[in-house]
Design an enzyme around this catalytic site. Sequence first.
Site, PDB file in Angstrom:
ATOM      1  N   CYS A 273       0.668  -1.342   0.176  1.00  0.00           N
ATOM      2  CA  CYS A 273       0.091   0.135  -0.155  1.00  0.00           C
ATOM      3  C   CYS A 273       1.008   1.412   0.067  1.00  0.00           C
ATOM      4  O   CYS A 273       0.583   2.282  -0.560  1.00  0.00           O
ATOM      5  CB  CYS A 273      -0.784  -0.033   1.055  1.00  0.00           C
ATOM      6  SG  CYS A 273       0.063   0.015   2.804  1.00  0.00           S
ATOM      7  N   HIS A 409      -2.612   0.864   6.976  1.00  0.00           N
ATOM      8  CA  HIS A 409      -2.743   1.282   5.684  1.00  0.00           C
ATOM      9  C   HIS A 409      -2.491   2.424   5.059  1.00  0.00           C
ATOM     10  O   HIS A 409      -2.732   3.347   5.712  1.00  0.00           O
ATOM     11  CB  HIS A 409      -4.192   0.733   5.217  1.00  0.00           C
ATOM     12  CG  HIS A 409      -4.592   0.524   3.715  1.00  0.00           C
ATOM     13  ND1 HIS A 409      -3.540  -0.152   3.103  1.00  0.00           N
ATOM     14  CD2 HIS A 409      -5.626   0.839   3.088  1.00  0.00           C
ATOM     15  CE1 HIS A 409      -4.060  -0.270   1.767  1.00  0.00           C
ATOM     16  NE2 HIS A 409      -5.560   0.150   1.885  1.00  0.00           N
ATOM     17  N   ASN A 435      -8.028   4.255  -2.835  1.00  0.00           N
ATOM     18  CA  ASN A 435      -7.496   3.168  -2.365  1.00  0.00           C
ATOM     19  C   ASN A 435      -6.723   2.409  -3.350  1.00  0.00           C
ATOM     20  O   ASN A 435      -6.686   2.681  -4.487  1.00  0.00           O
ATOM     21  CB  ASN A 435      -8.586   2.146  -1.641  1.00  0.00           C
ATOM     22  CG  ASN A 435      -7.907   1.063  -0.870  1.00  0.00           C
ATOM     23  OD1 ASN A 435      -6.884   1.028  -0.385  1.00  0.00           O
ATOM     24  ND2 ASN A 435      -8.884   0.435   0.006  1.00  0.00           N
TER      25      ASN A 435
END
Length: 468
Positions: A273, A409, A435
Amino acid sequence: MRLAVGATATVVVLSLLLVLVAAQEEAGATDEIHARAKRSNDFVGGARKLDDKDAEERLQASLDKLAAGDGPNYRISEIYSATTQVVSGTLTKIDAELVNEHNEKERCIVKIWSRTWLPNGIEVTFKCPNKELVKRRHSRSVEHLEKKTHKKHNHHSLDKSEHLFSKFQIKYNRRYHTALEHQMRLRIFKQNLEIIQELNRNEMGSAKYGITEFADLTTDEYRQRTGLWQRSEDKPSKNMPAVIPNVELPKEFDWREKGVISKVKNQGTCGSCWAFSVTGNVEGLHAVKTGKLEEYSEQELLDCDTKDSACNGGLMDNAYEALQNIGGLELESDYPYEGHKDQCQFNKAKVHVKVTGGVDLPKNETAIAQWLITNGPVSIGINANAMQFYRGGVSHPWKALCSKKNLDHGVLIVGYGVSDYPMFKKTLPYWIVKNSWGPKWGEQGYYRVYRGDNTCGVSEMASSAVIG
Ligand SMILES: *[C@@H]1O[C@H](CO)[C@@H](O)[C@H](O)[C@H]1NC(C)=O
């Protein structure tokens, strides 16, 4: 005429079904009262007896979590007795016959100490004859939810979750190799249904949580889709503090409308991520500066950034620093994503953008918005607890379900807005968050999270690269 008769028959059948369901639920409620009366007689010095079925469920839940992690791999053969006690958390002791991976039976005392408010808060110890004590920890248990709801698990609700599970398998094309795995995944799925209920019940915004492609994963498996490290206290970031422009904020702002945000990408089963957060940020800065949107390579960061750990996680700050040394980013098309670490194949001649360092934004959501509208999208760390089952809306989970401390994240803020719900006298300011779980997740790959009270830690780790 035939049609009318058919319709009447359907109505009759439906009403009958409803009556049956209601009767079943009532029976469930009576059972609950009997069970409670029985339980209250069981107290023995703080520990109370646990019936075999409850004990089996608890032990099975833990064994599933451990089997999906680093073991041990046991199956339950028989439960002899079990007690549970409220200590700091709950302590469940189970005397059981277990079958190990060599198909040998062992009679062990298993202790499950559950402190659900801690990360990895479930500690399981196995004391088996002629063996050293085995101690393991695993994450989020749903025991406390199960306890509340499992009495409702009569056959009717079991059938319903099994039905949902087959629909899930079809929709997401899930095939399990063995009957054992199928059973394990079904149990995890059911536990996740409880978590989904809990998220919906405690939602303070307008978000809906439900079955997603992650609905058959344990918490540990889900974590493989994130990958942000915690910033360590003794190694502060080398970023400069960002200069916050004193500008007035419009009610809404969205960098996507200005053509500086690339399409939503997918990190896959790799904790990368952090790399996607960085490329998204640099893509935006470069497009704002030059008017040209290019896509940059995450794989270059996985292979060549030695300050981070590819699929095992990283930090955006480290990547800004690493990119300074590497020399810049190549295009996605020149250095495409593989989703695992490979040899560094960096080619200086192919660099399209240089990074000269990084800046840290203050932990202040107004200041972050001011910086964002002036410069470009912002990299942030966030607690991803509410994202596993997010289906859309403005997500504002209850604080206890999404602590600002557990940032796990890395994502990208690309804008903000306000949702008005005049009917409910509710106004929900939100961030628009890009995302990296593909366009099918959330709102076409985006997450809207409440803005203004540091929900899930959105303002704890905001930063940006500085491009040359
Ligand atoms: C946050 O930033 C804004 C604008 O930059 C400033 O006016 C405000 O005082 C800051 N709030 C705090 C708590 O520092």
